[in-house]
Design a protein around this motif. Structure first.
Motif, PDB file in Angstrom:
ATOM      1  N   HIS A 182      -0.916  11.520  -1.033  1.00  0.00           N
ATOM      2  CA  HIS A 182      -0.441  12.380  -0.418  1.00  0.00           C
ATOM      3  C   HIS A 182       0.660  13.320  -1.414  1.00  0.00           C
ATOM      4  O   HIS A 182       1.651  13.914  -0.828  1.00  0.00           O
ATOM      5  CB  HIS A 182       0.440  12.100   0.743  1.00  0.00           C
ATOM      6  N   ALA A 183       0.189  13.476  -2.633  1.00  0.00           N
ATOM      7  CA  ALA A 183       0.936  14.085  -3.756  1.00  0.00           C
ATOM      8  C   ALA A 183      -0.041  14.836  -4.637  1.00  0.00           C
ATOM      9  O   ALA A 183      -1.111  14.539  -4.765  1.00  0.00           O
ATOM     10  CB  ALA A 183       1.669  13.040  -4.369  1.00  0.00           C
ATOM     11  N   ILE A 184       0.407  15.907  -4.986  1.00  0.00           N
ATOM     12  CA  ILE A 184      -0.197  16.766  -6.103  1.00  0.00           C
ATOM     13  C   ILE A 184       0.602  16.583  -7.274  1.00  0.00           C
ATOM     14  O   ILE A 184       1.897  17.175  -7.322  1.00  0.00           O
ATOM     15  CB  ILE A 184      -0.281  18.168  -5.805  1.00  0.00           C
ATOM     16  N   PRO A 185       0.376  16.072  -8.480  1.00  0.00           N
ATOM     17  CA  PRO A 185       0.903  16.002  -9.783  1.00  0.00           C
ATOM     18  C   PRO A 185       1.541  17.422 -10.462  1.00  0.00           C
ATOM     19  O   PRO A 185       1.552  17.362 -11.608  1.00  0.00           O
ATOM     20  CB  PRO A 185       0.236  15.166 -10.547  1.00  0.00           C
ATOM     21  N   MET A 186       2.218  18.129  -9.652  1.00  0.00           N
ATOM     22  CA  MET A 186       2.531  19.453 -10.060  1.00  0.00           C
ATOM     23  C   MET A 186       3.295  19.854  -8.994  1.00  0.00           C
ATOM     24  O   MET A 186       3.081  19.928  -8.130  1.00  0.00           O
ATOM     25  CB  MET A 186       1.609  20.390 -10.646  1.00  0.00           C
ATOM     26  N   PRO A 187       4.838  20.493  -9.347  1.00  0.00           N
ATOM     27  CA  PRO A 187       5.718  20.936  -8.275  1.00  0.00           C
ATOM     28  C   PRO A 187       4.968  22.175  -7.817  1.00  0.00           C
ATOM     29  O   PRO A 187       5.204  23.236  -8.699  1.00  0.00           O
ATOM     30  CB  PRO A 187       6.992  21.044  -8.915  1.00  0.00           C
ATOM     31  N   GLU A 223       0.658  -1.121   0.075  1.00  0.00           N
ATOM     32  CA  GLU A 223       0.171   0.005  -0.013  1.00  0.00           C
ATOM     33  C   GLU A 223       1.009   1.209   0.049  1.00  0.00           C
ATOM     34  O   GLU A 223       0.094   2.287   0.101  1.00  0.00           O
ATOM     35  CB  GLU A 223      -1.068   0.070   1.288  1.00  0.00           C
ATOM     36  N   ILE A 224       2.343   1.130  -0.124  1.00  0.00           N
ATOM     37  CA  ILE A 224       3.091   2.485   0.064  1.00  0.00           C
ATOM     38  C   ILE A 224       2.725   3.185  -0.872  1.00  0.00           C
ATOM     39  O   ILE A 224       2.709   4.571  -0.871  1.00  0.00           O
ATOM     40  CB  ILE A 224       4.746   1.993   0.201  1.00  0.00           C
ATOM     41  N   GLU A 225       2.709   2.849  -2.309  1.00  0.00           N
ATOM     42  CA  GLU A 225       2.906   3.756  -3.233  1.00  0.00           C
ATOM     43  C   GLU A 225       1.477   4.309  -3.430  1.00  0.00           C
ATOM     44  O   GLU A 225       1.247   5.418  -3.535  1.00  0.00           O
ATOM     45  CB  GLU A 225       2.927   2.760  -4.875  1.00  0.00           C
ATOM     46  N   ASP A 226       0.217   3.632  -2.889  1.00  0.00           N
ATOM     47  CA  ASP A 226      -0.814   4.456  -3.085  1.00  0.00           C
ATOM     48  C   ASP A 226      -1.121   5.415  -1.983  1.00  0.00           C
ATOM     49  O   ASP A 226      -1.500   6.492  -2.032  1.00  0.00           O
ATOM     50  CB  ASP A 226      -2.160   3.331  -2.847  1.00  0.00           C
ATOM     51  N   ARG A 277      -9.173  10.480  -6.471  1.00  0.00           N
ATOM     52  CA  ARG A 277      -9.226  11.294  -5.518  1.00  0.00           C
ATOM     53  C   ARG A 277      -8.873  12.724  -5.604  1.00  0.00           C
ATOM     54  O   ARG A 277      -7.805  13.022  -6.231  1.00  0.00           O
ATOM     55  CB  ARG A 277      -7.921  10.638  -4.217  1.00  0.00           C
ATOM     56  N   MET A 278      -9.390  13.688  -4.965  1.00  0.00           N
ATOM     57  CA  MET A 278      -9.186  15.118  -5.159  1.00  0.00           C
ATOM     58  C   MET A 278      -8.960  15.695  -3.882  1.00  0.00           C
ATOM     59  O   MET A 278      -9.444  15.270  -2.822  1.00  0.00           O
ATOM     60  CB  MET A 278     -10.498  15.986  -5.796  1.00  0.00           C
TER      61      MET A 278
END
Length: 161
Positions: free
Chosen positions: A91-96, A83-86, A118-119
């Protein structure tokens, strides 16, 4: 900055999100190591360890922002190895995004997480009162040495079911 700025930022988020699927793939190992070093320097050891556990199986894209729960929060959460990757993707936004970038989003703005279903809802009441879903950003701009950006949060991000 007006409505045009916010619409443009949302367009970049959507485009970045579409182009970043899947978010985890091999990339510049130097950026990941620099981000992990920055995380450790601010005592986010648990989150850094989770990223290192993916080493060899998958690694994050360089175009993202991590929202990192502190070690106390991570230690109270059971995360199975598969489950680590999920967990990291939620806990990530796909933009720096630096905190200054995030602070331009008004309350109620939805930004994509690393998982397409997930939003993340922004609750922006200023630098000292900025939330992503249920979690408050408590340490802004932790990762500054790489393309990867990250911010410390005070809770595990929860999503509506």
């Amino acid at each position: 900055m007006g409505l045009h700025y916010y619409l443009l930022m949302m367009l970049f988020l959507v485009i970045g999100y579409a182009e970043s699927q899947p978010i985890f793939h091999p990339f510049n190992h130097t950026d990941l190591q620099a981000a992990i070093t920055d995380m450790r320097s601010k005592s986010y050891y648990g989150f850094a360890m989770l990223l290192q556990m993916l080493n060899g199986t998958s690694q994050p894209s360089s175009s993202l922002t991590f929202l990192m729960p502190d070690d106390r929060e991570l230690s109270s959460t059971a995360i199975a190895a598969d489950e680590i990757e999920d967990f990291l993707l939620t806990h990530a936004i796909p933009m720096p995004l630096y905190f200054n970038d995030l602070s331009h989003f008004p309350t109620g703005t939805l930004v994509p997480s690393g998982i397409s279903t997930r939003m993340i809802r922004i609750h922006n009441r200023g630098r000292g009162d900025f939330f992503v879903n249920n979690a408050q950003i408590v340490t802004a701009n932790v990762c500054l040495s790489s393309v990867i950006k990250c911010h410390g949060i005070d809770a595990i991000i929860e999503y509506d079911t």
